[in-house]
Design a protein around this motif. Structure first.
Motif, short mmCIF file in Angstrom:
data_model
loop_
_atom_site.label_atom_id
_atom_site.label_comp_id
_atom_site.label_asym_id
_atom_site.label_seq_id
_atom_site.Cartn_x
_atom_site.Cartn_y
_atom_site.Cartn_z
N SER A 1 25.26 41.31 81.70
CA SER A 1 24.81 41.64 83.05
C SER A 1 24.94 40.44 83.98
O SER A 1 24.44 39.35 83.68
N VAL A 2 25.63 40.65 85.09
CA VAL A 2 25.79 39.62 86.12
C VAL A 2 25.38 40.24 87.44
O VAL A 2 26.07 41.14 87.95
N GLU A 3 24.30 39.77 88.01
CA GLU A 3 23.78 40.35 89.24
C GLU A 3 24.77 40.14 90.39
O GLU A 3 25.27 39.04 90.61
N GLY A 4 25.06 41.21 91.09
CA GLY A 4 25.95 41.15 92.24
C GLY A 4 27.35 41.66 91.97
O GLY A 4 28.07 42.01 92.90
N ILE A 5 27.76 41.72 90.70
CA ILE A 5 29.10 42.20 90.37
C ILE A 5 29.13 43.73 90.45
O ILE A 5 28.22 44.41 89.97
N VAL B 1 32.65 41.62 93.93
CA VAL B 1 31.23 41.52 94.27
C VAL B 1 30.86 42.68 95.19
O VAL B 1 31.65 43.09 96.05
N LYS B 2 29.67 43.20 95.00
CA LYS B 2 29.20 44.28 95.87
C LYS B 2 29.12 43.80 97.31
O LYS B 2 28.64 42.71 97.59
N SER B 3 29.60 44.63 98.21
CA SER B 3 29.59 44.26 99.63
C SER B 3 28.17 44.13 100.17
O SER B 3 27.94 43.44 101.16
N SER B 4 27.19 44.79 99.53
CA SER B 4 25.81 44.73 99.98
C SER B 4 25.03 43.57 99.37
O SER B 4 23.83 43.41 99.66
N PHE B 5 25.68 42.77 98.52
CA PHE B 5 24.98 41.66 97.88
C PHE B 5 24.61 40.62 98.93
O PHE B 5 25.39 40.32 99.85
N ALA B 6 23.40 40.04 98.80
CA ALA B 6 22.88 39.15 99.84
C ALA B 6 23.62 37.83 99.91
O ALA B 6 23.91 37.32 101.01
N ALA B 7 23.96 37.24 98.77
CA ALA B 7 24.62 35.94 98.74
C ALA B 7 26.12 36.10 98.97
O ALA B 7 26.71 37.14 98.64
N PRO B 8 26.79 35.06 99.49
CA PRO B 8 28.24 35.16 99.75
C PRO B 8 29.10 35.03 98.50
O PRO B 8 30.30 35.28 98.57
N ASN C 1 38.67 36.75 92.70
CA ASN C 1 37.63 37.13 91.73
C ASN C 1 38.22 37.58 90.39
O ASN C 1 37.74 38.51 89.76
N THR C 2 39.27 36.89 89.97
CA THR C 2 39.99 37.27 88.74
C THR C 2 39.96 36.10 87.77
O THR C 2 40.17 34.95 88.16
N ILE C 3 39.70 36.42 86.51
CA ILE C 3 39.54 35.38 85.50
C ILE C 3 40.25 35.82 84.22
O ILE C 3 40.37 37.00 83.92
N SER C 4 40.71 34.84 83.46
CA SER C 4 41.37 35.11 82.18
C SER C 4 40.33 35.43 81.11
O SER C 4 39.29 34.77 81.01
N GLU D 1 43.98 39.35 82.45
CA GLU D 1 43.32 38.89 83.66
C GLU D 1 42.48 40.04 84.20
O GLU D 1 43.00 41.13 84.45
N VAL D 2 41.18 39.79 84.35
CA VAL D 2 40.25 40.84 84.78
C VAL D 2 39.66 40.47 86.14
O VAL D 2 39.22 39.34 86.35
N THR D 3 39.67 41.43 87.03
CA THR D 3 39.10 41.25 88.37
C THR D 3 37.68 41.80 88.39
O THR D 3 37.44 42.94 87.95
N MET D 4 36.75 41.00 88.92
CA MET D 4 35.34 41.38 88.99
C MET D 4 34.86 41.25 90.43
O MET D 4 34.38 40.18 90.83
#
Length: 502
Positions: free
Chosen positions: A421-425, A97-104, A297-300, A92-95
């Motif tokens: 690459s995933v924008e915002g992570i 999101v950047k606190s400064s990312f514009a979208a919620p 924010n955790t996925i298998s 299980e990996v936690t990803m």
């Protein structure tokens, strides 16, 4: 792996070792020739005879070595036993999101790849997500346990994930609750909220299936999920609870409301947060549950790579055609094979053997270990015919996944490099909380041999839960510990009991 490739040698003596042994025994077995026979060099006639017999013995030993093992392997194949292919590790990996990312929130696509460094400094070990993930910018800032009388902050215990905590207190009575506080600068989004939950035993085991219809399973308690709307707690939609009310590891999927979630300060926390709670509506716990950690924010992920649109070659019409995938071992039933015989692409089906295949059946066999694909002979299994419009590429592996092995059982925190690459992570904080598990190499021949006697005795019948587990648990099927014979047990009075279904 084909069993023929695993034939061991019983007597590994060769020509040179036989000659050396004869020379050491001359003095012992020919004392009457002492001191006449003192020349043991190649020019001596006696040594020449020894060399002839050593050559014959080597040839005979080689043939004899093959007979017993070949017979044993053929018996294994006769009862349908093949060596199990390698299986991938999972974690299980936690990803975050950047606190400064514009979208919620950020959508992490399915099959997103991550890597971990190999122990032997070799190539990085690749992992892939098993499904898409909606990763929230909102952070899980506080965790409170309410035992029906008072609130206890377990935020630090949840963060450390070492000792664990009791989410509903030591008694877990009706009315106790677990509260999760989220810190989000804007409005809380209406999305699927995925909560990963670990219990100390970390065992999300599936129920046994023995051929009977699935029976409903019930959790030890009824939990009602709610959110704070500014004045009261309102019901929250529960999509799925793999944890059975926090009694095992798994995921809880919630649907947050379109609007209505409001911030509030709940002591002992001093910051205004969005709150979600799991309230015990009806408790039937034998003992209060314990949770090791809860993460968002955790996925298998599985130690695997996906290959798409690989051209294997063109069929030319003979029997028993063989093609090979570029990558192996292949995972489970992930291969989707398409063949265009001139009338458009058709999907062919994988089978274990061609014994039940007719001449028109679009079947193929797959050796998962080597990636070898074999087609039928026209009597048992169809023969893919040539396509004049595409003679070199009408057989296509539209998609498959490969990977596996115990090298994927990496420690906690090792899966930390996001290669897709995933924008915002936040790439710097991607990690697996606990070590990866369940990765194993291909089964050894000795392990396959251990499965043969129980398989013959059991004959795919089960009368006890242990036998059912052996039959239907991946990786354990027919193992050395599965000793139940499957024979019926006697009822009182001497009447034999009928074997259970399955």
């Amino acid at each position: 792996m084909p069993l023929e490739n695993a034939i061991p040698r019983i007597d590994d003596r060769n020509y040179d070792s036989l000659i050396a042994e004869v020379r050491t025994r001359i003095a012992r077995y020919t004392p009457e020739w002492t001191p006449v026979w003192t020349d043991i060099n190649d020019n001596d006639p006696g040594i020449t005879l020894a060399q002839v017999f050593a050559w014959l013995a080597e040839m005979l030993t080689y043939r004899m070595n093959l007979v017993p093992e070949l017979n044993y392997i053929k018996f294994l194949q006769l009862i349908g036993i093949e060596l199990n292919a390698a299986e991938p590790a999972q974690a299980e990996v936690t990803m975050p999101v950047k606190s400064s990312f514009a979208a919620p929130y950020v959508i992490v696509p399915e099959r997103t790849q991550l890597t971990a460094e190999a122990d032997d400094a070799g190539s990085p070990i690749t992992f892939e997500t098993e499904r898409a993930l909606i990763a929230l910018r909102a952070q899980l800032a506080a965790v409170l346990a309410y035992d029906g009388y008072s609130f206890t902050s377990v935020t630090l215990d949840n963060h450390e994930a070492a000792q664990g905590f009791q989410p509903f207190g030591p008694l877990a009575n009706n009315g106790s609750a677990l509260l999760l506080g989220f810190d989000e600068p804007g409005a809380f989004p209406a999305v699927e909220l995925n909560l990963a939950v670990w219990t100390p035993d970390n065992s999300p085991s599936a129920a046994f299936k023995c051929g009977l219809p699935d029976a409903p399973s019930f959790a030890s308690a009824t939990l009602r999920w709610e959110f704070w709307n500014g004045s009261e707690w309102q019901a929250l939609s529960l999509l799925k609870d793999d944890t059975r009310a926090f009694t095992r590891s798994g995921h809880v999927y919630l649907k947050t409301p379109n609007k209505g979630m409001q911030r509030v300060v709940i002591a002992p926390e001093t910051k205004s947060l969005y709150w979600i709670r799991a309230r015990v509506e009806r408790s039937q716990y034998e003992r209060a549950p314990k949770v090791l950690a809860i993460r968002t924010n955790t996925i298998s992920v599985h130690q695997a790579e996906t290959v798409r649109d690989e051209i294997l070659g063109g069929s030319n019409g003979p029997r028993d055609q063989v093609f090979r995938l570029a990558s192996a071992p292949v995972l489970g039933d992930t291969l989707r094979l398409e063949i265009d015989q001139g009338s458009g692409a058709e999907i062919w089906t994988r089978v274990d053997d061609f014994f039940g295949s007719g001449p028109a059946d679009l079947h193929y066999m797959l050796n998962r270990t080597t990636g070898e694909i074999r087609f039928g002979d026209g009597r048992n299994g169809n023969i893919p015919v040539a396509n004049p419009a595409n003679p070199e590429g009408n057989i296509v592996a539209r998609e498959y996944r490969f990977g596996g092995g115990k090298q994927g059982n990496v420690p906690a925190g090792a899966i930390r490099t996001l290669t897709t690459s995933v924008e915002g992570i936040d790439d710097n904080n991607v990690a697996n909380l606990l070590a990866a598990h369940s990765g194993r190499d291909e089964e050894a021949l000795e392990e396959g041999k251990k499965r043969a006697p129980p398989a013959i005795r059991r004959r795919w019948r089960a009368v006890r839960a242990a036998a059912c587990e052996c039959l239907h648990t991946p990786g354990k099927r027919g193992g050395a510990g599965c000793t139940n014979s499957g024979r019926s047990r006697a009822k009182p009075g001497g009447a034999p009991a009928a074997p259970a279904a399955g």
